[in-house]
Design an enzyme around this catalytic site. Structure first.
Site, PDB file in Angstrom:
ATOM      1  N   ASP A  28       6.060  12.439   3.115  1.00  0.00           N
ATOM      2  CA  ASP A  28       5.411  11.377   2.356  1.00  0.00           C
ATOM      3  C   ASP A  28       4.887  12.136   1.135  1.00  0.00           C
ATOM      4  O   ASP A  28       5.177  13.417   0.847  1.00  0.00           O
ATOM      5  CB  ASP A  28       3.980  11.219   3.380  1.00  0.00           C
ATOM      6  CG  ASP A  28       3.317   9.999   2.665  1.00  0.00           C
ATOM      7  OD1 ASP A  28       3.870   9.065   1.940  1.00  0.00           O
ATOM      8  OD2 ASP A  28       2.147  10.198   2.568  1.00  0.00           O
ATOM      9  N   TYR A  60       2.905   8.238  -5.533  1.00  0.00           N
ATOM     10  CA  TYR A  60       4.072   7.741  -5.764  1.00  0.00           C
ATOM     11  C   TYR A  60       4.055   6.316  -6.226  1.00  0.00           C
ATOM     12  O   TYR A  60       4.806   5.623  -6.882  1.00  0.00           O
ATOM     13  CB  TYR A  60       5.156   7.786  -4.377  1.00  0.00           C
ATOM     14  CG  TYR A  60       5.629   9.160  -4.023  1.00  0.00           C
ATOM     15  CD1 TYR A  60       5.623  10.129  -4.785  1.00  0.00           C
ATOM     16  CD2 TYR A  60       6.757   9.238  -2.785  1.00  0.00           C
ATOM     17  CE1 TYR A  60       6.195  11.368  -4.440  1.00  0.00           C
ATOM     18  CE2 TYR A  60       7.086  10.210  -2.685  1.00  0.00           C
ATOM     19  CZ  TYR A  60       7.228  11.476  -3.350  1.00  0.00           C
ATOM     20  OH  TYR A  60       7.670  12.558  -2.968  1.00  0.00           O
ATOM     21  N   GLY A  61       3.079   5.655  -5.611  1.00  0.00           N
ATOM     22  CA  GLY A  61       3.213   4.404  -5.621  1.00  0.00           C
ATOM     23  C   GLY A  61       2.469   3.559  -6.893  1.00  0.00           C
ATOM     24  O   GLY A  61       2.652   2.414  -7.059  1.00  0.00           O
ATOM     25  N   CYS A  91       6.733   6.868   4.340  1.00  0.00           N
ATOM     26  CA  CYS A  91       5.993   6.785   3.139  1.00  0.00           C
ATOM     27  C   CYS A  91       6.554   5.465   2.685  1.00  0.00           C
ATOM     28  O   CYS A  91       8.136   5.096   2.641  1.00  0.00           O
ATOM     29  CB  CYS A  91       6.345   7.559   2.090  1.00  0.00           C
ATOM     30  SG  CYS A  91       5.631   7.043   0.334  1.00  0.00           S
ATOM     31  N   ASN A  92       6.003   4.267   2.561  1.00  0.00           N
ATOM     32  CA  ASN A  92       6.616   2.801   2.498  1.00  0.00           C
ATOM     33  C   ASN A  92       7.154   2.997   0.995  1.00  0.00           C
ATOM     34  O   ASN A  92       8.196   2.270   0.914  1.00  0.00           O
ATOM     35  CB  ASN A  92       5.491   1.928   2.587  1.00  0.00           C
ATOM     36  CG  ASN A  92       4.944   1.685   4.011  1.00  0.00           C
ATOM     37  OD1 ASN A  92       5.376   0.726   4.589  1.00  0.00           O
ATOM     38  ND2 ASN A  92       3.889   2.474   4.449  1.00  0.00           N
ATOM     39  N   CYS A 202       0.952   0.842   3.379  1.00  0.00           N
ATOM     40  CA  CYS A 202       0.996   2.317   2.837  1.00  0.00           C
ATOM     41  C   CYS A 202       0.418   3.240   4.024  1.00  0.00           C
ATOM     42  O   CYS A 202      -0.605   3.118   4.580  1.00  0.00           O
ATOM     43  CB  CYS A 202       0.213   2.288   1.746  1.00  0.00           C
ATOM     44  SG  CYS A 202      -0.167   4.143   1.085  1.00  0.00           S
ATOM     45  N   THR A 203       1.134   4.376   4.177  1.00  0.00           N
ATOM     46  CA  THR A 203       0.623   5.114   5.250  1.00  0.00           C
ATOM     47  C   THR A 203      -0.734   6.100   5.057  1.00  0.00           C
ATOM     48  O   THR A 203      -1.105   6.611   5.770  1.00  0.00           O
ATOM     49  CB  THR A 203       1.987   6.348   5.815  1.00  0.00           C
ATOM     50  OG1 THR A 203       2.186   6.997   4.506  1.00  0.00           O
ATOM     51  CG2 THR A 203       2.736   5.789   6.434  1.00  0.00           C
ATOM     52  N   HIS A 204      -1.024   5.774   3.813  1.00  0.00           N
ATOM     53  CA  HIS A 204      -2.561   6.576   3.544  1.00  0.00           C
ATOM     54  C   HIS A 204      -3.508   5.587   4.310  1.00  0.00           C
ATOM     55  O   HIS A 204      -4.502   6.093   4.604  1.00  0.00           O
ATOM     56  CB  HIS A 204      -2.607   6.732   2.171  1.00  0.00           C
ATOM     57  CG  HIS A 204      -1.971   7.780   1.600  1.00  0.00           C
ATOM     58  ND1 HIS A 204      -0.621   7.956   1.401  1.00  0.00           N
ATOM     59  CD2 HIS A 204      -2.575   9.029   1.038  1.00  0.00           C
ATOM     60  CE1 HIS A 204      -0.455   9.173   0.866  1.00  0.00           C
ATOM     61  NE2 HIS A 204      -1.678   9.876   0.618  1.00  0.00           N
TER      62      HIS A 204
HETATM   63  N1  DGL Z   1       1.873   6.762   1.426  1.00  0.00           N
HETATM   64  C1  DGL Z   1       2.556   6.125   0.676  1.00  0.00           C
HETATM   65  C2  DGL Z   1       3.159   4.901   0.952  1.00  0.00           C
HETATM   66  O1  DGL Z   1       3.257   4.679   2.256  1.00  0.00           O
HETATM   67  C3  DGL Z   1       2.125   5.961  -0.738  1.00  0.00           C
HETATM   68  C4  DGL Z   1       1.113   6.948  -1.407  1.00  0.00           C
HETATM   69  C5  DGL Z   1       1.246   7.101  -2.889  1.00  0.00           C
HETATM   70  O2  DGL Z   1       1.027   6.149  -3.543  1.00  0.00           O
HETATM   71  O3  DGL Z   1       1.764   8.313  -3.257  1.00  0.00           O
HETATM   72  O4  DGL Z   1       3.439   4.063   0.535  1.00  0.00           O
END
Ligand code: DGL
Length: 279
Positions: A28, A60-61, A91-92, A202-204
């Site tokens: 992730d 990432y997002g 990670c989505n 989002c996995t967070h």
């Molecule tokens: N955990 C990530 C997801 O599921 C994204 C987190 C990020 O923005 O880095 O999309």
């Protein structure tokens, strides 16, 4: 949170070859994938797991798609070098932006990606109205548009781009004023909508699921897909991979080891050492 048990797995799994018994890689942009790692460890207590948090290059997002693709490639190259032949993209955003390229570059590797649970949410929604909380990048992707078109054609689907939320959680501030401010901002419109289901895309976000639920009218169910994703990974494994000695979990990060160790203790309930890597 109201769990939706036994819903069809919503994750992307197209064209995955069968996985041999070997190391399972999980990655992730940061700590979010720990929820998927925990589900995997529960279902496969004997499997060796290697988790990479690309925290040095997160979030990432809120970044452009090229960054997400480039970083996902680097992390996957590293996991393959370590021996992983089954890789869970926990990670989505990375799934939305990079899974096709990863599959094309690594035909011998089985990938399980995470996608927002639009399909199970649409099925579970009595009002045919759902909201999807996710990163701006996930919600702007063609894969997300396709997911909605295929699985929720008769449903009103409200996208909620939660800019900055994953980054605030990543900073270890799940209980911080900044997370509260962002949750107020993103949850307030949901309370006014006629929805009954909210997808945590989002996995967070499962780290703050209770705080999201507290901001929503009672009866709204939250949907998180970590368990379904882990089940899909288990299905892909050769049978012998689930047996053997006690499993191991190795944690690596391109960012701050202390942060991942702290969140792993909360998320996994285990004090594990964290290796810092440069990739
Ligand atoms: N955990 C990530 C997801 O599921 C994204 C987190 C990020 O923005 O880095 O999309």
């Amino acid at each position: 949170m109201t769990p939706l048990a036994d819903q069809p797995a919503p994750q992307d799994t197209t064209a995955a070859p069968p996985a041999a018994a070997s190391l399972i890689g999980v990655f992730d942009s940061g700590v979010g994938g720990l929820s998927v790692l925990r589900a995997l460890h529960r279902q496969l207590p004997h499997a060796p797991l290697l988790y990479v948090a690309d925290a040095g290059h997160a979030p990432y997002g809120d970044r452009d798609a090229a960054h997400v693709r480039e970083r996902s490639e680097r992390v996957v190259d590293h996991l393959v070098d370590q021996g992983a032949r089954l890789i869970v993209i926990a990670c989505n955003t990375a799934t939305a932006r990079a899974v096709d390229a990863l599959r094309a570059h690594h035909p011998g590797v089985a990938f399980v990606g995470v996608e927002p649970g639009v399909k199970p949410a649409a099925r579970a929604s009595a009002r045919h109205a759902i909201a999807v909380m996710a990163t701006p990048s996930t919600l702007a992707s063609a894969r997300y548009a396709d997911l909605v078109a295929r699985h929720a054609p008769d449903c009103r689907v409200h996208p909620v781009p939660c800019s900055g939320l994953a980054a605030a959680i990543e900073r270890g501030e799940a209980g911080s004023a900044e997370v509260d401010r962002l949750l107020d901002l993103y949850c307030a419109p949901l309370a006014a909508m006629d929805i009954d289901t909210v997808v945590l895309g989002c996995t967070h976000y499962p780290f703050v699921a209770e705080r999201i639920a507290a901001r929503l009218p009672p009866g709204i169910q939250l949907l998180d897909t970590a368990d379904a994703v882990a089940r899909r990974a288990v299905d892909l494994l050769a049978p012998q991979a689930a047996d053997g000695d006690a499993g191991s979990i190795v944690l690596q990060t391109t960012g701050e080891p202390e942060l991942l160790a702290r969140m792993a203790l909360i998320g996994l309930g285990q004090a594990l050492p964290v290796q810092r890597i440069q990739i």
